[in-house]
Structures are given as C-alpha cells and as structure tokens.
Design an enzyme around this catalytic site. Structure first.
Site, PDB file in Angstrom:
ATOM      1  N   HIS A 260       1.012  -1.346   0.124  1.00 18.34           N
ATOM      2  CA  HIS A 260      -0.136   0.036   0.129  1.00 18.34           C
ATOM      3  C   HIS A 260       0.894   1.323   0.031  1.00 18.34           C
ATOM      4  O   HIS A 260       0.420   2.456  -0.373  1.00 18.34           O
ATOM      5  CB  HIS A 260      -1.173   0.004   1.118  1.00 18.34           C
ATOM      6  CG  HIS A 260      -0.574   0.127   2.615  1.00 18.34           C
ATOM      7  ND1 HIS A 260      -1.289   0.445   3.712  1.00 18.34           N
ATOM      8  CD2 HIS A 260       0.974   0.216   2.914  1.00 18.34           C
ATOM      9  CE1 HIS A 260      -0.628   0.720   4.622  1.00 18.34           C
ATOM     10  NE2 HIS A 260       0.767   0.549   4.457  1.00 18.34           N
ATOM     11  N   ASP A 261       2.141   1.051   0.328  1.00 19.26           N
ATOM     12  CA  ASP A 261       3.114   2.172   0.185  1.00 19.26           C
ATOM     13  C   ASP A 261       3.462   2.497  -1.200  1.00 19.26           C
ATOM     14  O   ASP A 261       4.063   3.648  -1.519  1.00 19.26           O
ATOM     15  CB  ASP A 261       4.459   1.841   0.978  1.00 19.26           C
ATOM     16  CG  ASP A 261       4.373   1.654   2.397  1.00 19.26           C
ATOM     17  OD1 ASP A 261       3.325   2.379   2.752  1.00 19.26           O
ATOM     18  OD2 ASP A 261       5.045   1.137   2.941  1.00 19.26           O
ATOM     19  N   GLU A 289      -3.002  -6.894   3.775  1.00 18.89           N
ATOM     20  CA  GLU A 289      -3.359  -5.349   3.758  1.00 18.89           C
ATOM     21  C   GLU A 289      -5.005  -5.136   3.604  1.00 18.89           C
ATOM     22  O   GLU A 289      -5.692  -6.317   3.909  1.00 18.89           O
ATOM     23  CB  GLU A 289      -3.289  -5.192   1.970  1.00 18.89           C
ATOM     24  CG  GLU A 289      -1.689  -5.070   1.793  1.00 18.89           C
ATOM     25  CD  GLU A 289      -1.048  -3.870   1.889  1.00 18.89           C
ATOM     26  OE1 GLU A 289      -1.538  -2.900   2.440  1.00 18.89           O
ATOM     27  OE2 GLU A 289       0.223  -3.688   1.777  1.00 18.89           O
ATOM     28  N   GLU A 320      -4.680   2.433  -0.678  1.00 17.41           N
ATOM     29  CA  GLU A 320      -5.464   1.077  -0.234  1.00 17.41           C
ATOM     30  C   GLU A 320      -6.445   0.730  -1.471  1.00 17.41           C
ATOM     31  O   GLU A 320      -6.710   1.331  -2.497  1.00 17.41           O
ATOM     32  CB  GLU A 320      -6.533   1.300   0.916  1.00 17.41           C
ATOM     33  CG  GLU A 320      -5.759   2.064   2.064  1.00 17.41           C
ATOM     34  CD  GLU A 320      -4.499   1.095   2.591  1.00 17.41           C
ATOM     35  OE1 GLU A 320      -4.676  -0.089   2.375  1.00 17.41           O
ATOM     36  OE2 GLU A 320      -3.712   1.559   3.516  1.00 17.41           O
TER      37      GLU A 320
HETATM   38  C1  LIG Z   1       4.854   0.688   6.548  1.00 13.69           C
HETATM   39  S1  LIG Z   1       6.200  -0.055   7.173  1.00 13.69           S
HETATM   40  C2  LIG Z   1       5.751  -1.638   7.337  1.00 13.69           C
HETATM   41  C3  LIG Z   1       6.561  -2.371   8.304  1.00 13.69           C
HETATM   42  C4  LIG Z   1       5.846  -3.867   8.759  1.00 13.69           C
HETATM   43  N1  LIG Z   1       5.789  -4.547   7.589  1.00 13.69           N
HETATM   44  C5  LIG Z   1       4.705  -3.820   9.442  1.00 13.69           C
HETATM   45  O1  LIG Z   1       3.505  -3.637   8.896  1.00 13.69           O
HETATM   46  O2  LIG Z   1       4.711  -3.241  10.767  1.00 13.69           O
HETATM   47  C6  LIG Z   1       7.422  -0.042   5.611  1.00 13.69           C
HETATM   48  C7  LIG Z   1       8.607  -0.868   5.653  1.00 13.69           C
HETATM   49  O3  LIG Z   1       9.316  -1.095   4.291  1.00 13.69           O
HETATM   50  C8  LIG Z   1      10.538  -0.913   4.454  1.00 13.69           C
HETATM   51  N2  LIG Z   1      11.121  -0.419   3.255  1.00 13.69           N
HETATM   52  C9  LIG Z   1      10.810   0.362   2.362  1.00 13.69           C
HETATM   53  N3  LIG Z   1      11.413   0.572   1.219  1.00 13.69           N
HETATM   54  C10 LIG Z   1      12.240  -0.774   1.353  1.00 13.69           C
HETATM   55  C11 LIG Z   1      12.883  -1.304   0.134  1.00 13.69           C
HETATM   56  N4  LIG Z   1      13.319  -0.875  -0.997  1.00 13.69           N
HETATM   57  N5  LIG Z   1      13.625  -2.672   0.447  1.00 13.69           N
HETATM   58  C12 LIG Z   1      13.336  -3.077   1.697  1.00 13.69           C
HETATM   59  N6  LIG Z   1      12.592  -2.727   2.791  1.00 13.69           N
HETATM   60  C13 LIG Z   1      12.087  -1.459   2.277  1.00 13.69           C
HETATM   61  C14 LIG Z   1      10.604   0.297   5.419  1.00 13.69           C
HETATM   62  O4  LIG Z   1      12.087   0.517   5.948  1.00 13.69           O
HETATM   63  C15 LIG Z   1       9.577  -0.129   6.528  1.00 13.69           C
HETATM   64  O5  LIG Z   1      10.171  -0.829   7.662  1.00 13.69           O
END
Ligand SMILES: C[S@@+](CC[C@H](N)C(=O)[O-])C[C@H]1O[C@@H](n2cnc3c(N)ncnc32)[C@H](O)[C@@H]1O
Length: 354
Positions: A260-261, A289, A320
C-alpha cells in the site's frame, strides 16, 4: 397543504442546524488525536494502570505532576469521548478508571498503540497534511517529499530518531495483526520451513510468528539502516537489502502493509521479485493489506478509507486497494491464483500462488 410546506421548511431548518454541528465536528476532528497524544505524553493511562483502583483528580494530577484544572479539562474531554471512564469509589467520591481504549494507550502495555499515536502525531507527519492539496494538484510527488525534500524511506535513513519512531509504531500494528492471523487462520503458516518478511521493520512480526510456529526459520528483510538497529530474536535472521533488487529465498514471502506504500508498477515489480524468491511448486506470497470493498462492517471500511488518505499524504503513489485492484496486480506479476481470508483486523490475508 400549508401544514406540509411548514413541515418541509422545519425539516430543512433542522438539516441546516445539523449540518452546522457536523461541519464543526469535522473541522475540530484533529482535537481527538491531539488530546490522545497529550494523554500518552503525560502517561495518564500508565498512572491509572499502576494505581490499582479509581484515581481522584488530585491523586492523578499529583502522580503526573501537572495542574489539576488543566488535567480536569483534558479528562472531561477524554471521558466524554469514551477513552477514559469515571467510577464511584467506596468513599462516595468519583475517580478516573481505564477503559478498553485507554488500556491501549499504556506505553509498554500489551497491544499498546502508544507508539502509533506518537508516530502519527509527530511534527514530521502532521506537516504533511499542509501539503495534501499540492499533492492532489501535482500527482508526481508525495506530500512527504513536498514537506521534507525526500521520500519517507529515504528520509528514515537520515534521521535515526524518526526511523525508530516509525519502527515502534509499525510494531504496535504487528502485535495486533499477527496474532489475529495466528488465531483466525493458523493454516497460513502450516508447512512452511522458512518465511521472509519483506519490509519487516524491527522484526516484531517474525518474533511473534516463530514463537507460535517454532518450526519456521524467519528472515526479517528490510533496508540496511533498519535491520542494523533491530533487536536480536531467536529464530529470526535479519538481512539488509533493497526489495527492488532482490529478496532472500524462502518457502513463503510475507508482505504486511508494504504494497500500500507503492504504485501499481512498483507493486508488480516487488511481487515479481517475491515470485523469484519462492519455490515454484509449493511457494506462496502472503499479503496483509486492507481490501477496501470487501469489509463486512462500515467501521472497518471507514478505517480503510482513512488509511488511504494517510497513504496519499505519506507516499508517492501508495493507496489502499479493492479486491479487483489486488487481482490485477497479482495477475500482472504472474500469480495464477489467490484467495482472501478475513481476520479480526483492518487488513485481510491474501495468499497468492505461482
Ligand atoms: C509501512 S512499514 C511496514 C512495516 C511492517 N511490515 C509492518 O506492517 O509492521 C514499511 C517498511 O518497508 C521498508 N522498506 C521501504 N523500502 C524498502 C526497500 N526498498 N527494501 C526493503 N524494505 C523497504 C521500510 O523500511 C519499512 O520498515
């Protein structure tokens, strides 16, 4: 006829009055999260949790070291909104007590949401809402980039305190969502020898999974600056890297609140990397999700739509998605079938197979 016209006029006057109330409530909606943050910072829930019984205003204010008149108004607001409650004591006076909601505000309590309150109400994230209209007008950048000059995940690499605030907040969500999967559909983890949690943050998810399913070897995969400060956990290996480059091999890949990011193109790319990391015959991708149109209750749908606004502000193209949108991503990434399971959480479990 005249009576009918009068009734219509009275009804529309009532509607207008109600609209005045509703719009003011909408405008002042931020007060609830702001005052909740104040309660966490003051440690109100912690004091009540430790007191063993109702606390009078004077007991509470002296325990917190704050002014009784100001605390009275804070508590009046929070009691009115059902976040704390009041109860008569055996001496005939009334005292403040916890509710199921305020227990979630205890800083280190079980299922604490205090970290999420502090993260979402941090100055860094509140600033984003000033840039939302600019984000809508120019879809290219996120409000986060507009406010802070870089994307949220590039920014966390430069600010360890903010990165920790985010990891702690995510861990709050994991402590609710992961037990909901283990309780609601434990079969999700059956038969897995290894599981890679992509974007697993500080490893809270896998520490819960391997405790419940000790036969699983957990690989917590996240950006190097995140895993380098993650606490050690038995049964969980931390691996740093970039999910857009490659993902460690495992029997299943787990993506919780990751896709969702990102926009569709990035999601398809990540899902293809997951496909490369799992065995062709029995491998699967487990996605946690929100599924916007599939929720049974309006309340969950409301939360999903709120999260969608958060994604709009925090990330570039994140959103979402509906069931149809999830099916599109999975098809494009080369998955032949998938199923959706609902659990006691805002998110659902989507299992996808090659
Ligand atoms: C919204 S958090 C979700 C954390 C966890 N999955 C949860 O739901 O509690 C997004 C995570 O993705 C990681 N992230 C972002 N870009 C990334 C990448 N290119 N490779 C690996 N991890 C990444 C971030 O560091 C962060 O910890």
């Amino acid at each position: 006829m005249g009576g009918e016209t009068e009734r219509t006029a009275a009804a529309s006057k009532n509607e207008e009055k109600q609209a005045q109330v509703d719009i003011r409530k909408g405008i002042l909606g931020f007060t609830e999260s702001a005052v909740m943050k104040c309660a966490v910072e003051l440690g109100i829930a912690d004091a009540l949790e430790n007191s063993g019984g109702p606390m009078s205003l004077f007991e509470l204010s002296s325990s917190l070291g704050c002014s009784p008149p100001a605390l009275y108004r804070i508590m009046r607001f929070l009691v009115h909104r059902g976040i704390f409650s009041q109860k008569s004591t055996s001496q005939g006076s009334t005292g403040y007590v916890q509710t199921p909601i305020s227990r979630l505000l205890v800083r280190h309590g079980e299922n604490s949401m205090a970290g999420l309150v502090l993260f979402l109400s941090s100055p860094m994230l509140l600033a984003l809402w000033q840039c939302l209209s600019a984000r809508v007008l120019a879809c290219e950048t996120s409000a986060f980039e507009a406010a802070h000059g870089k994307g949220i995940f590039q920014y966390t690499a430069t600010d360890p305190a903010f990165s920790k605030l985010m990891d702690d907040a995510m861990a709050c969500g994991a402590r609710v969502t992961v037990p909901a999967i283990i309780d609601g559909c434990p079969e999700v983890f059956e038969g897995l020898g290894s599981l890679v949690d992509i974007g697993g943050g500080n490893g809270t998810t896998l520490s819960i999974v391997v405790k419940a399913c000790p036969w699983i070897h957990g690989i917590n995969f996240d950006l190097p600056h995140v895993v380098s400060v993650a606490p050690k956990n038995d049964g969980v290996e931390h691996v740093g890297g970039d999910m857009f480059d490659s993902i460690p091999n495992a029997d299943a890949a787990y993506l919780m609140r990751i896709l969702h990011d990102w926009g569709d193109e990035e999601c398809i790319h990540i899902l293809r990397k997951c496909r490369d990391a799992i065995p062709r015959d029995k491998g699967k991708v487990i996605i946690l999700e929100a599924v916007i149109e599939e929720k049974e209750t309006d309340q969950l749908k409301d939360l999903g739509l709120m999260m969608d606004m958060v994604m709009m502000a925090y990330t570039g193209k994140g959103k979402e998605r509906t069931l149809k949108e999830w099916a599109y991503l999975l098809n494009e990434a080369g998955f032949s079938r998938h199923s959706v399971k609902h659990i006691q959480a805002v998110e659902s479990v989507i299992e996808a197979y090659i």
